[in-house]
Write a protein that holds these residues in place. Structure first.
Motif, PDB file in Angstrom:
ATOM      1  N   PRO A 100      42.576  91.929  12.231  1.00  0.00           N
ATOM      2  CA  PRO A 100      43.610  91.655  13.241  1.00  0.00           C
ATOM      3  C   PRO A 100      43.286  90.451  14.113  1.00  0.00           C
ATOM      4  CG  PRO A 100      43.195  93.995  13.073  1.00  0.00           C
ATOM      5  CD  PRO A 100      42.150  93.313  12.229  1.00  0.00           C
ATOM      6  N   PRO A 101      44.287  89.590  14.352  1.00  0.00           N
ATOM      7  CA  PRO A 101      45.716  89.741  14.030  1.00  0.00           C
ATOM      8  C   PRO A 101      46.118  89.211  12.650  1.00  0.00           C
ATOM      9  CG  PRO A 101      45.429  87.760  15.322  1.00  0.00           C
ATOM     10  CD  PRO A 101      44.051  88.375  15.173  1.00  0.00           C
ATOM     11  N   PHE A 102      45.154  89.087  11.733  1.00  0.00           N
ATOM     12  CA  PHE A 102      45.446  88.519  10.418  1.00  0.00           C
ATOM     13  C   PHE A 102      45.436  89.594   9.326  1.00  0.00           C
ATOM     14  CE2 PHE A 102      43.105  85.301  12.870  1.00  0.00           C
ATOM     15  CZ  PHE A 102      44.048  84.293  12.919  1.00  0.00           C
ATOM     16  N   THR A 103      46.414  89.505   8.440  1.00  0.00           N
ATOM     17  CA  THR A 103      46.443  90.302   7.225  1.00  0.00           C
ATOM     18  C   THR A 103      46.846  89.363   6.093  1.00  0.00           C
ATOM     19  OG1 THR A 103      47.117  92.317   8.389  1.00  0.00           O
ATOM     20  CG2 THR A 103      47.498  92.247   6.016  1.00  0.00           C
ATOM     21  N   ILE A 104      46.106  89.386   5.006  1.00  0.00           N
ATOM     22  CA  ILE A 104      46.461  88.560   3.847  1.00  0.00           C
ATOM     23  C   ILE A 104      46.528  89.448   2.609  1.00  0.00           C
ATOM     24  CG2 ILE A 104      45.848  86.614   2.366  1.00  0.00           C
ATOM     25  CD1 ILE A 104      44.446  85.319   4.704  1.00  0.00           C
ATOM     26  N   PHE A 105      47.660  89.390   1.914  1.00  0.00           N
ATOM     27  CA  PHE A 105      47.828  90.087   0.646  1.00  0.00           C
ATOM     28  C   PHE A 105      47.484  89.114  -0.472  1.00  0.00           C
ATOM     29  CE2 PHE A 105      50.503  92.486   3.525  1.00  0.00           C
ATOM     30  CZ  PHE A 105      50.280  93.804   3.156  1.00  0.00           C
TER      31      PHE A 105
ATOM     32  N   ASP B 130      46.850  76.547  10.290  1.00  0.00           N
ATOM     33  CA  ASP B 130      48.096  76.846  10.997  1.00  0.00           C
ATOM     34  C   ASP B 130      48.205  78.333  11.308  1.00  0.00           C
ATOM     35  OD1 ASP B 130      48.711  74.180  10.790  1.00  0.00           O
ATOM     36  OD2 ASP B 130      50.160  74.413   9.174  1.00  0.00           O
ATOM     37  N   MET B 131      47.560  79.185  10.506  1.00  0.00           N
ATOM     38  CA  MET B 131      47.577  80.615  10.809  1.00  0.00           C
ATOM     39  C   MET B 131      46.854  80.911  12.113  1.00  0.00           C
ATOM     40  SD  MET B 131      47.239  82.594   7.144  1.00  0.00           S
ATOM     41  CE  MET B 131      45.729  81.805   6.563  1.00  0.00           C
ATOM     42  N   LEU B 132      45.796  80.158  12.406  1.00  0.00           N
ATOM     43  CA  LEU B 132      45.090  80.331  13.676  1.00  0.00           C
ATOM     44  C   LEU B 132      45.992  79.952  14.843  1.00  0.00           C
ATOM     45  CD1 LEU B 132      41.617  78.768  12.769  1.00  0.00           C
ATOM     46  CD2 LEU B 132      42.306  81.170  12.644  1.00  0.00           C
ATOM     47  N   TRP B 133      46.715  78.851  14.679  1.00  0.00           N
ATOM     48  CA  TRP B 133      47.625  78.411  15.746  1.00  0.00           C
ATOM     49  C   TRP B 133      48.704  79.457  15.999  1.00  0.00           C
ATOM     50  CZ3 TRP B 133      52.742  77.324  16.630  1.00  0.00           C
ATOM     51  CH2 TRP B 133      53.046  76.553  17.753  1.00  0.00           C
ATOM     52  N   LEU B 134      49.280  79.993  14.934  1.00  0.00           N
ATOM     53  CA  LEU B 134      50.319  81.005  15.086  1.00  0.00           C
ATOM     54  C   LEU B 134      49.766  82.248  15.783  1.00  0.00           C
ATOM     55  CD1 LEU B 134      51.976  80.636  11.575  1.00  0.00           C
ATOM     56  CD2 LEU B 134      53.062  80.085  13.768  1.00  0.00           C
TER      57      LEU B 134
ATOM     58  N   GLY C 290      53.899  89.024  19.789  1.00  0.00           N
ATOM     59  CA  GLY C 290      53.757  90.262  19.047  1.00  0.00           C
ATOM     60  C   GLY C 290      54.560  90.313  17.767  1.00  0.00           C
ATOM     61  N   SER C 291      55.352  89.280  17.498  1.00  0.00           N
ATOM     62  CA  SER C 291      56.152  89.250  16.277  1.00  0.00           C
ATOM     63  C   SER C 291      55.254  89.063  15.052  1.00  0.00           C
ATOM     64  CB  SER C 291      57.172  88.111  16.326  1.00  0.00           C
ATOM     65  OG  SER C 291      58.116  88.331  17.343  1.00  0.00           O
ATOM     66  N   GLU C 292      55.707  89.601  13.936  1.00  0.00           N
ATOM     67  CA  GLU C 292      54.987  89.452  12.680  1.00  0.00           C
ATOM     68  C   GLU C 292      55.508  88.215  11.961  1.00  0.00           C
ATOM     69  OE1 GLU C 292      53.537  92.981  10.269  1.00  0.00           O
ATOM     70  OE2 GLU C 292      55.248  92.310   9.066  1.00  0.00           O
TER      71      GLU C 292
ATOM     72  N   GLN D 195      49.598  81.890  19.437  1.00  0.00           N
ATOM     73  CA  GLN D 195      50.891  81.998  20.121  1.00  0.00           C
ATOM     74  C   GLN D 195      51.241  83.466  20.384  1.00  0.00           C
ATOM     75  OE1 GLN D 195      51.726  78.840  20.931  1.00  0.00           O
ATOM     76  NE2 GLN D 195      49.936  78.503  19.612  1.00  0.00           N
ATOM     77  N   GLY D 196      50.353  84.367  19.998  1.00  0.00           N
ATOM     78  CA  GLY D 196      50.574  85.788  20.242  1.00  0.00           C
ATOM     79  C   GLY D 196      51.197  86.533  19.077  1.00  0.00           C
ATOM     80  N   HIS D 197      51.177  85.947  17.881  1.00  0.00           N
ATOM     81  CA  HIS D 197      51.825  86.564  16.724  1.00  0.00           C
ATOM     82  C   HIS D 197      50.824  87.323  15.851  1.00  0.00           C
ATOM     83  CE1 HIS D 197      55.235  84.302  17.936  1.00  0.00           C
ATOM     84  NE2 HIS D 197      54.812  83.130  17.492  1.00  0.00           N
ATOM     85  N   GLU D 198      51.339  88.315  15.136  1.00  0.00           N
ATOM     86  CA  GLU D 198      50.608  88.951  14.046  1.00  0.00           C
ATOM     87  C   GLU D 198      50.899  88.129  12.785  1.00  0.00           C
ATOM     88  OE1 GLU D 198      48.699  91.768  14.401  1.00  0.00           O
ATOM     89  OE2 GLU D 198      49.096  91.664  16.559  1.00  0.00           O
ATOM     90  N   VAL D 199      49.880  87.658  12.113  1.00  0.00           N
ATOM     91  CA  VAL D 199      50.056  86.728  11.000  1.00  0.00           C
ATOM     92  C   VAL D 199      49.778  87.438   9.678  1.00  0.00           C
ATOM     93  CG1 VAL D 199      49.296  84.554   9.970  1.00  0.00           C
ATOM     94  CG2 VAL D 199      49.411  84.790  12.472  1.00  0.00           C
ATOM     95  N   VAL D 200      50.764  87.366   8.773  1.00  0.00           N
ATOM     96  CA  VAL D 200      50.625  87.989   7.459  1.00  0.00           C
ATOM     97  C   VAL D 200      50.713  86.900   6.390  1.00  0.00           C
ATOM     98  CG1 VAL D 200      51.526  89.669   5.822  1.00  0.00           C
ATOM     99  CG2 VAL D 200      51.678  90.123   8.282  1.00  0.00           C
ATOM    100  N   GLY D 201      49.610  86.633   5.734  1.00  0.00           N
ATOM    101  CA  GLY D 201      49.585  85.623   4.692  1.00  0.00           C
ATOM    102  C   GLY D 201      49.752  86.240   3.317  1.00  0.00           C
TER     103      GLY D 201
END
Length: 212
Positions: A95-100, A49-53, A36-38, A56-62
Protein backbone atom coordinates in the motif's frame (compact mmCIF):
# COMPACT_ATOMS: atom_id res chain seq x y z
CA UNK A 1 4.70 -11.12 -24.11
CA UNK A 2 8.03 -12.69 -25.03
CA UNK A 3 9.09 -9.51 -26.85
CA UNK A 4 8.65 -7.40 -23.71
CA UNK A 5 10.34 -9.97 -21.45
CA UNK A 6 13.37 -9.86 -23.74
CA UNK A 7 13.43 -6.08 -23.67
CA UNK A 8 13.46 -6.07 -19.85
CA UNK A 9 16.08 -8.79 -19.65
CA UNK A 10 18.37 -6.85 -21.98
CA UNK A 11 17.42 -3.55 -20.32
CA UNK A 12 16.26 -2.09 -23.63
CA UNK A 13 13.61 -0.03 -21.86
CA UNK A 14 13.89 3.31 -23.61
CA UNK A 15 10.29 4.14 -22.73
CA UNK A 16 11.16 4.35 -19.04
CA UNK A 17 11.75 7.88 -17.76
CA UNK A 18 13.86 8.83 -14.74
CA UNK A 19 11.53 11.72 -13.93
CA UNK A 20 7.82 12.41 -13.72
CA UNK A 21 6.00 13.03 -16.98
CA UNK A 22 5.56 16.78 -17.57
CA UNK A 23 2.16 16.43 -19.21
CA UNK A 24 0.85 14.34 -16.32
CA UNK A 25 2.04 16.85 -13.73
CA UNK A 26 0.50 19.69 -15.75
CA UNK A 27 -2.89 18.18 -16.58
CA UNK A 28 -3.73 15.62 -13.88
CA UNK A 29 -5.00 18.25 -11.40
CA UNK A 30 -7.60 19.39 -13.98
CA UNK A 31 -9.25 15.96 -13.73
CA UNK A 32 -10.16 16.78 -10.10
CA UNK A 33 -9.73 13.21 -8.88
CA UNK A 34 -10.52 13.08 -5.12
CA UNK A 35 -7.98 11.89 -2.56
CA UNK A 36 -8.25 8.18 -1.89
CA UNK A 37 -9.40 7.39 -5.42
CA UNK A 38 -8.17 4.21 -7.07
CA UNK A 39 -6.12 4.98 -10.19
CA UNK A 40 -5.44 2.28 -12.78
CA UNK A 41 -2.10 2.36 -14.65
CA UNK A 42 -2.11 -0.20 -17.51
CA UNK A 43 1.22 -1.69 -18.64
CA UNK A 44 2.86 0.26 -15.83
CA UNK A 45 6.40 -1.14 -15.97
CA UNK A 46 8.38 0.47 -13.16
CA UNK A 47 7.09 3.97 -13.94
CA UNK A 48 7.96 6.72 -11.48
CA UNK A 49 4.63 8.30 -12.42
CA UNK A 50 3.01 5.80 -10.04
CA UNK A 51 4.94 7.40 -7.18
CA UNK A 52 3.68 10.83 -8.18
CA UNK A 53 0.08 9.60 -8.34
CA UNK A 54 0.45 8.05 -4.89
CA UNK A 55 1.81 11.37 -3.60
CA UNK A 56 -1.45 12.99 -4.76
CA UNK A 57 -3.28 10.77 -2.27
CA UNK A 58 -4.38 8.03 -4.68
CA UNK A 59 -4.41 4.25 -4.41
CA UNK A 60 -2.42 3.09 -7.45
CA UNK A 61 -3.22 -0.16 -9.26
CA UNK A 62 -0.77 -1.17 -11.97
CA UNK A 63 -1.19 -3.86 -14.62
CA UNK A 64 2.02 -5.34 -15.99
CA UNK A 65 2.84 -8.42 -18.05
CA UNK A 66 6.54 -8.79 -17.17
CA UNK A 67 7.46 -10.05 -13.70
CA UNK A 68 10.90 -8.43 -13.82
CA UNK A 69 9.34 -5.00 -14.27
CA UNK A 70 7.09 -5.50 -11.25
CA UNK A 71 9.88 -6.78 -9.03
CA UNK A 72 12.17 -3.93 -10.09
CA UNK A 73 9.55 -1.30 -9.20
CA UNK A 74 9.17 -2.58 -5.66
CA UNK A 75 12.89 -3.23 -5.15
CA UNK A 76 14.07 0.16 -6.41
CA UNK A 77 11.56 1.91 -4.18
CA UNK A 78 12.42 -0.31 -1.19
CA UNK A 79 8.86 -1.58 -0.75
CA UNK A 80 8.06 -4.86 0.94
CA UNK A 81 5.33 -6.75 -0.88
CA UNK A 82 2.73 -9.41 -0.26
CA UNK A 83 2.04 -11.60 -3.29
CA UNK A 84 -1.07 -13.70 -3.92
CA UNK A 85 -1.93 -15.80 -6.98
CA UNK A 86 -5.30 -14.92 -8.49
CA UNK A 87 -6.11 -17.19 -11.42
CA UNK A 88 -3.58 -16.49 -14.16
CA UNK A 89 -2.33 -13.35 -12.42
CA UNK A 90 -0.23 -12.59 -9.36
CA UNK A 91 -1.29 -9.68 -7.16
CA UNK A 92 1.66 -7.85 -5.59
CA UNK A 93 0.69 -5.39 -2.85
CA UNK A 94 2.53 -2.75 -0.87
CA UNK A 95 0.00 0.00 0.00
CA UNK A 96 -0.78 2.34 -1.63
CA UNK A 97 0.49 0.25 -4.57
CA UNK A 98 -0.99 -2.92 -6.04
CA UNK A 99 0.30 -4.44 -9.28
CA UNK A 100 -1.35 -7.35 -11.09
CA UNK A 101 1.25 -9.27 -13.05
CA UNK A 102 0.01 -11.26 -16.04
CA UNK A 103 -1.66 -10.84 -19.43
CA UNK A 104 -3.52 -7.53 -19.45
CA UNK A 105 -6.17 -8.83 -21.82
CA UNK A 106 -6.93 -11.87 -19.66
CA UNK A 107 -7.62 -9.98 -16.42
CA UNK A 108 -11.07 -10.97 -15.20
CA UNK A 109 -13.73 -8.25 -15.47
CA UNK A 110 -14.12 -6.31 -12.24
CA UNK A 111 -10.78 -7.38 -10.77
CA UNK A 112 -10.09 -3.65 -10.55
CA UNK A 113 -12.84 -1.11 -9.94
CA UNK A 114 -10.90 2.07 -10.59
CA UNK A 115 -12.14 5.64 -10.23
CA UNK A 116 -9.60 6.92 -12.76
CA UNK A 117 -6.81 5.76 -15.06
CA UNK A 118 -3.53 7.04 -16.48
CA UNK A 119 -1.88 5.98 -19.76
CA UNK A 120 1.45 7.41 -20.82
CA UNK A 121 2.98 4.46 -22.68
CA UNK A 122 0.40 1.66 -22.82
CA UNK A 123 -1.72 2.28 -25.94
CA UNK A 124 1.33 3.20 -28.00
CA UNK A 125 2.87 -0.15 -27.06
CA UNK A 126 -0.14 -2.01 -28.48
CA UNK A 127 -0.56 -2.70 -32.22
CA UNK A 128 -3.55 -1.23 -34.00
CA UNK A 129 -5.50 -4.49 -34.14
CA UNK A 130 -5.42 -4.91 -30.33
CA UNK A 131 -6.52 -1.42 -29.34
CA UNK A 132 -10.27 -2.04 -29.35
CA UNK A 133 -9.69 -4.89 -26.91
CA UNK A 134 -7.57 -2.53 -24.79
CA UNK A 135 -10.39 0.02 -24.58
CA UNK A 136 -12.85 -2.75 -23.75
CA UNK A 137 -10.60 -3.91 -20.92
CA UNK A 138 -10.40 -0.35 -19.60
CA UNK A 139 -14.18 -0.33 -19.46
CA UNK A 140 -14.20 -3.65 -17.59
CA UNK A 141 -11.75 -2.44 -14.93
CA UNK A 142 -13.20 1.02 -14.19
CA UNK A 143 -16.34 2.47 -12.67
CA UNK A 144 -18.97 4.43 -14.63
CA UNK A 145 -17.87 8.09 -14.75
CA UNK A 146 -14.22 7.12 -14.27
CA UNK A 147 -11.88 9.70 -15.78
CA UNK A 148 -8.62 9.00 -17.56
CA UNK A 149 -5.59 10.93 -18.77
CA UNK A 150 -4.15 9.61 -22.03
CA UNK A 151 -0.84 10.86 -23.46
CA UNK A 152 -0.16 9.85 -27.06
CA UNK A 153 2.82 9.60 -29.41
CA UNK A 154 2.16 10.04 -33.14
CA UNK A 155 4.27 9.93 -36.30
CA UNK A 156 3.89 8.62 -39.87
CA UNK A 157 3.61 4.89 -39.11
CA UNK A 158 5.34 3.89 -42.37
CA UNK A 159 8.51 5.63 -41.18
CA UNK A 160 9.07 3.33 -38.18
CA UNK A 161 8.04 -0.23 -37.44
CA UNK A 162 7.33 0.31 -33.73
CA UNK A 163 6.81 -0.09 -30.87
CA UNK A 164 6.04 2.57 -30.00
CA UNK A 165 3.21 2.48 -32.53
CA UNK A 166 1.69 5.73 -33.73
CA UNK A 167 -1.53 6.82 -32.04
CA UNK A 168 -3.11 9.74 -33.87
CA UNK A 169 -5.82 12.02 -32.52
CA UNK A 170 -8.50 10.80 -34.92
CA UNK A 171 -7.88 7.23 -33.82
CA UNK A 172 -8.33 8.20 -30.17
CA UNK A 173 -11.70 9.76 -30.93
CA UNK A 174 -12.70 6.69 -32.93
CA UNK A 175 -11.63 4.15 -30.29
CA UNK A 176 -13.44 5.97 -27.50
CA UNK A 177 -16.50 6.95 -29.55
CA UNK A 178 -18.82 4.48 -27.80
CA UNK A 179 -19.56 5.21 -24.16
CA UNK A 180 -16.83 7.76 -23.52
CA UNK A 181 -16.48 11.55 -23.55
CA UNK A 182 -13.21 12.67 -25.14
CA UNK A 183 -11.53 16.07 -24.82
CA UNK A 184 -8.12 17.01 -26.21
CA UNK A 185 -6.31 19.17 -23.64
CA UNK A 186 -3.06 19.87 -25.49
CA UNK A 187 -1.12 19.14 -28.69
CA UNK A 188 2.68 19.10 -28.48
CA UNK A 189 5.29 19.12 -31.25
CA UNK A 190 8.11 16.76 -30.23
CA UNK A 191 10.75 18.11 -32.57
CA UNK A 192 13.57 16.57 -30.52
CA UNK A 193 12.27 13.10 -31.38
CA UNK A 194 13.01 13.59 -35.10
CA UNK A 195 16.50 12.20 -34.51
CA UNK A 196 14.86 8.79 -34.95
CA UNK A 197 14.59 9.70 -38.64
CA UNK A 198 10.92 10.67 -38.47
CA UNK A 199 9.61 13.64 -40.42
CA UNK A 200 7.12 14.63 -37.74
CA UNK A 201 6.43 13.59 -34.15
CA UNK A 202 3.63 14.90 -31.97
CA UNK A 203 2.01 14.13 -28.66
CA UNK A 204 -1.52 14.90 -27.51
CA UNK A 205 -3.02 14.87 -24.03
CA UNK A 206 -6.62 13.70 -23.66
CA UNK A 207 -9.15 13.76 -20.85
CA UNK A 208 -11.42 10.75 -21.32
CA UNK A 209 -14.51 10.06 -19.21
CA UNK A 210 -16.36 6.78 -19.15
CA UNK A 211 -20.09 7.51 -19.43
CA UNK A 212 -21.53 4.03 -18.87
Amino acid sequence: MGFWKNRWQSQQIGWHRAEYNDSMVKHWPSLEIPDGSEVLVPLCGKSLDMLWLANQGHEVVGLEMVEQAVQTFFQENELETKSVKLGNHIQHSSPPFTIFQGDFFELKEGTVNADAWYDRAAMIAIPLDSRKAYVDQLRKQTKPNAVGLLITFAYPQKEMEGPPFALHDEHVFELFSNGFEVECLENIDLGDEKERGLTSVTSSVFRIKRLA
